[in-house]
Scaffold this motif. Structure first.
Motif, PDB file in Angstrom:
ATOM      1  N   SER A   1       4.697  -0.796 -10.866  1.00  0.00           N
ATOM      2  CA  SER A   1       4.493   0.263 -12.057  1.00  0.00           C
ATOM      3  C   SER A   1       2.893   0.060 -11.982  1.00  0.00           C
ATOM      4  CB  SER A   1       5.436   0.466 -13.373  1.00  0.00           C
ATOM      5  OG  SER A   1       5.123  -0.316 -13.914  1.00  0.00           O
ATOM      6  N   ASP A   2       2.336   0.769 -12.802  1.00  0.00           N
ATOM      7  CA  ASP A   2       1.400   0.641 -13.332  1.00  0.00           C
ATOM      8  C   ASP A   2       1.151  -0.069 -14.978  1.00  0.00           C
ATOM      9  OD1 ASP A   2      -0.293   2.045 -10.899  1.00  0.00           O
ATOM     10  OD2 ASP A   2      -0.277   3.587 -11.979  1.00  0.00           O
ATOM     11  N   MET A   3       0.188  -0.891 -14.869  1.00  0.00           N
ATOM     12  CA  MET A   3       0.421  -1.963 -16.203  1.00  0.00           C
ATOM     13  C   MET A   3      -1.194  -2.220 -17.097  1.00  0.00           C
ATOM     14  SD  MET A   3       2.612  -5.056 -14.875  1.00  0.00           S
ATOM     15  CE  MET A   3       4.110  -4.749 -13.310  1.00  0.00           C
ATOM     16  N   PRO A   4      -1.637  -1.463 -17.015  1.00  0.00           N
ATOM     17  CA  PRO A   4      -2.210  -1.333 -17.832  1.00  0.00           C
ATOM     18  C   PRO A   4      -2.034  -2.171 -19.541  1.00  0.00           C
ATOM     19  CG  PRO A   4      -1.225   1.110 -18.571  1.00  0.00           C
ATOM     20  CD  PRO A   4      -0.506   0.307 -17.599  1.00  0.00           C
ATOM     21  N   LEU A   5      -3.469  -2.633 -20.021  1.00  0.00           N
ATOM     22  CA  LEU A   5      -3.048  -3.613 -21.186  1.00  0.00           C
ATOM     23  C   LEU A   5      -2.620  -3.428 -22.312  1.00  0.00           C
ATOM     24  CD1 LEU A   5      -6.820  -4.730 -20.949  1.00  0.00           C
ATOM     25  CD2 LEU A   5      -4.929  -5.696 -19.785  1.00  0.00           C
ATOM     26  N   GLU A   6      -1.950  -2.094 -22.052  1.00  0.00           N
ATOM     27  CA  GLU A   6      -1.274  -1.683 -23.173  1.00  0.00           C
ATOM     28  C   GLU A   6       0.479  -1.132 -22.768  1.00  0.00           C
ATOM     29  OE1 GLU A   6      -2.561   2.536 -22.154  1.00  0.00           O
ATOM     30  OE2 GLU A   6      -3.337   0.513 -21.716  1.00  0.00           O
ATOM     31  N   SER A   7       0.529  -2.170 -22.089  1.00  0.00           N
ATOM     32  CA  SER A   7       2.060  -1.459 -21.391  1.00  0.00           C
ATOM     33  C   SER A   7       2.492  -3.711 -21.835  1.00  0.00           C
ATOM     34  CB  SER A   7       1.727  -1.767 -20.233  1.00  0.00           C
ATOM     35  OG  SER A   7       1.418  -2.224 -18.985  1.00  0.00           O
ATOM     36  N   GLY A   8       1.328  -4.365 -21.771  1.00  0.00           N
ATOM     37  CA  GLY A   8       1.629  -6.157 -21.620  1.00  0.00           C
ATOM     38  C   GLY A   8       1.746  -6.517 -20.326  1.00  0.00           C
ATOM     39  N   PRO A   9       0.854  -6.346 -19.588  1.00  0.00           N
ATOM     40  CA  PRO A   9       1.060  -7.263 -18.255  1.00  0.00           C
ATOM     41  C   PRO A   9       0.859  -8.514 -18.527  1.00  0.00           C
ATOM     42  CG  PRO A   9      -1.359  -5.973 -18.310  1.00  0.00           C
ATOM     43  CD  PRO A   9      -0.433  -5.652 -19.810  1.00  0.00           C
ATOM     44  N   THR A  10       1.197  -9.838 -17.565  1.00  0.00           N
ATOM     45  CA  THR A  10       1.459 -10.901 -17.786  1.00  0.00           C
ATOM     46  C   THR A  10      -0.011 -11.707 -18.553  1.00  0.00           C
ATOM     47  OG1 THR A  10       2.882 -11.354 -16.359  1.00  0.00           O
ATOM     48  CG2 THR A  10       1.946 -12.926 -16.968  1.00  0.00           C
TER      49      THR A  10
ATOM     50  N   LYS B   1       0.442  -1.107   0.222  1.00  0.00           N
ATOM     51  CA  LYS B   1      -0.131   0.092   0.430  1.00  0.00           C
ATOM     52  C   LYS B   1       1.519   1.437   0.157  1.00  0.00           C
ATOM     53  CE  LYS B   1      -3.784  -2.109   2.145  1.00  0.00           C
ATOM     54  NZ  LYS B   1      -3.639  -3.616   2.443  1.00  0.00           N
ATOM     55  N   ASP B   2       2.602   1.301   0.381  1.00  0.00           N
ATOM     56  CA  ASP B   2       2.693   1.938   0.273  1.00  0.00           C
ATOM     57  C   ASP B   2       3.887   2.736  -0.546  1.00  0.00           C
ATOM     58  OD1 ASP B   2       4.854   4.261   1.518  1.00  0.00           O
ATOM     59  OD2 ASP B   2       5.585   3.068   3.145  1.00  0.00           O
ATOM     60  N   ASN B   3       3.228   3.204  -1.936  1.00  0.00           N
ATOM     61  CA  ASN B   3       3.917   4.057  -3.215  1.00  0.00           C
ATOM     62  C   ASN B   3       5.497   4.303  -2.813  1.00  0.00           C
ATOM     63  OD1 ASN B   3       1.338   2.675  -3.976  1.00  0.00           O
ATOM     64  ND2 ASN B   3       0.420   4.536  -5.410  1.00  0.00           N
ATOM     65  N   THR B   4       5.245   4.896  -1.832  1.00  0.00           N
ATOM     66  CA  THR B   4       6.688   5.649  -1.767  1.00  0.00           C
ATOM     67  C   THR B   4       7.693   4.402  -0.955  1.00  0.00           C
ATOM     68  OG1 THR B   4       6.083   7.414  -0.052  1.00  0.00           O
ATOM     69  CG2 THR B   4       7.916   6.928   0.114  1.00  0.00           C
ATOM     70  N   LEU B   5       6.955   3.365  -0.117  1.00  0.00           N
ATOM     71  CA  LEU B   5       8.453   2.600  -0.218  1.00  0.00           C
ATOM     72  C   LEU B   5       8.360   1.341  -1.677  1.00  0.00           C
ATOM     73  CD1 LEU B   5      10.413   0.137   1.054  1.00  0.00           C
ATOM     74  CD2 LEU B   5       7.661  -1.499   1.780  1.00  0.00           C
ATOM     75  N   LEU B   6       7.459   1.515  -1.857  1.00  0.00           N
ATOM     76  CA  LEU B   6       7.330   1.081  -4.040  1.00  0.00           C
ATOM     77  C   LEU B   6       8.735   1.780  -4.152  1.00  0.00           C
ATOM     78  CD1 LEU B   6       4.362  -0.515  -4.513  1.00  0.00           C
ATOM     79  CD2 LEU B   6       6.141  -2.286  -3.958  1.00  0.00           C
ATOM     80  N   ASN B   7       8.774   3.150  -4.729  1.00  0.00           N
ATOM     81  CA  ASN B   7       9.442   3.818  -5.518  1.00  0.00           C
ATOM     82  C   ASN B   7      11.028   3.995  -4.787  1.00  0.00           C
ATOM     83  OD1 ASN B   7       6.579   4.340  -7.230  1.00  0.00           O
ATOM     84  ND2 ASN B   7       6.852   6.927  -5.532  1.00  0.00           N
ATOM     85  N   THR B   8      11.533   3.680  -3.922  1.00  0.00           N
ATOM     86  CA  THR B   8      12.721   3.758  -2.820  1.00  0.00           C
ATOM     87  C   THR B   8      12.806   2.207  -3.553  1.00  0.00           C
ATOM     88  OG1 THR B   8      11.989   4.954  -0.832  1.00  0.00           O
ATOM     89  CG2 THR B   8      13.491   4.030  -0.981  1.00  0.00           C
TER      90      THR B   8
END
Length: 403
Positions: free
Chosen positions: A228-237, A98-105
């Motif tokens: 990162s966000d993965m919308p469909l156009e970015s090709g998630p799994t 839930k902590d995007n700051t952690l993910l960015n770090t």
């Protein structure tokens, strides 16, 4: 709350294990028609704790971990186990982090590691994709810890990780991680199954009995944390629900007809930063094509292994080869690669090349495994290596395999 569809017949119980030869044959291709039935014919199966179902993939909204009672945690594990075993084979956990700051770090730490590794010369490998197409960090688990211990502690103290992992693997499992950053325009992976048998070629895979072909999936759980966000156009799994129930799947996925069917039928679900994706390693899947203009699709891939994949005692091959190489060379000179020679090689040396260091022992395109100790000894016999030469090569392999 919501339902999903499930295969009308469980591929683990389709009769192959009860009659006939113990091995699948490379000369008798698996049935594509049977595979189609398992992945398309369905009856309703319900996962009441899922918030929704998208394209046959159950989606879970994770509450605060501390708010759940032991019974509620167990109920979630029951659903996840069923999904992985005989249901769609894959589920999403929203806001695993839930902590995007952690993910960015953590992502910044990954970027520093990637930059440092790019400065070094040498071939960079990938699995099931062309070398160099993506940014890849092998053993991101250890490298992250060395790079930024503080964020490493915060990241891997997430209590959801052992709860999800133990639903499939039980206690005492071991976690490894590899970062994959897929750039805009990057092509998709070929559809495949994962570790263990997924990293063999068909001939090697066919040597393992049917029961072990099925058992392989119970030794590993595959996961991914979206950085990162993965919308469909970015090709998630790309995923093919229920395909993990096909007994002959490890023999099938390399066959063009099965790969083409996957391309016709796969599904993908968008992910947001912090979401988790977990699936049975026998599920047919592939990283998608990144058709976005500017999204660096970033994921920390988790490969979590059962405690059972270990021997009871540790065998050190080096002193055994040092003591026996001259006698083995003499036997090989007299008999060639006889049954006796190969039996000895098989007993004294390791025939499976994992675990290893994939930075120094670069995987081939399409996920081929590196050379094993047994392969090295056979090569040394055929090339008439001296004891000094074989020990030097064996030591180099061991050094290159270390983390």
């Amino acid at each position: 709350m919501n339902g999903t569809s499930g295969a009308s017949t469980n591929g683990h119980q389709n009769g192959h294990s009860l009659t006939g030869p113990r091995l699948f044959s490379v000369n008798k291709p698996p049935s594509l028609d049977e595979f189609k039935k398992l992945t398309t014919q369905s009856k309703p199966l319900h996962y009441p704790l899922a918030a929704s179902v998208e394209a046959n993939v159950p989606i879970y909204d994770l509450p605060e971990f501390a708010e759940l009672s032991p019974d509620q945690r167990s109920a979630l594990q029951d659903e996840w186990y069923h999904i992985l075993l005989s249901g769609p084979g894959v589920f999403v956990t929203k806001k695993l982090y839930k902590d995007n700051t952690l993910l960015n770090t953590v992502s910044d730490a990954y970027a520093s590691i990637i930059d440092e590794e790019k400065k070094r010369s040498g071939k960079r490998g990938d699995h099931f994709a062309g070398s160099g197409a993506n940014d890849r960090i092998w053993n991101s688990f250890s490298k992250h810890c060395v790079q930024d211990a503080k964020s490493f502690v915060e990241y891997y103290s997430n209590p959801w990780l052992p709860l999800i992992s133990s639903a499939w693997l039980g206690p005492h499992h071991r976690l490894t991680a590899q970062v994959n950053i897929v750039k805009p325009g990057a092509k998709p992976q070929i559809s495949h199954r994962d570790y263990h048998l997924g990293f063999q070629d068909n001939e090697s895979c066919a040597k393992f009995p049917k029961a072990l072909q099925v058992a392989s999936q119970f030794l590993t759980l595959q996961g991914a944390v979206a950085h990162s966000d993965m919308p469909l156009e970015s090709g998630p799994t790309r995923l093919l629900p229920f395909s993990q129930t096909f007994e002959e799947g490890y023999m099938a996925y390399r066959i063009p007809e099965f790969q083409n069917y996957f391309l016709e039928q796969y599904v993908s679900v968008p992910l947001s930063q912090g979401d988790g994706l977990f699936f049975n390693p026998a599920l047919f899947h592939a990283a998608g094509q990144n058709d976005s203009k500017d999204i660096l699709r970033s994921a920390n891939l988790l490969q979590i292994s059962s405690a059972f994949g270990k021997p009871m005692e540790m065998i050190d091959t080096y002193p055994l080869v040092e003591a026996t190489w001259d006698a083995l060379r003499e036997m090989h000179q007299d008999e060639g690669s006889s049954d006796r020679v190969m039996a000895f090689v098989g007993n004294v040396a390791e025939g499976y090349p994992f675990p290893t260091n994939l930075d120094r022992r670069v995987p081939e395109t399409a996920g081929m495994a590196p050379e094993s100790e047994q392969g090295l000894l056979v090569r040394g016999l055929n090339e008439k290596w001296s004891k000094e030469k074989v020990l030097e090569e064996l030591q180099k392999m061991r050094d290159d395999s270390r983390a």
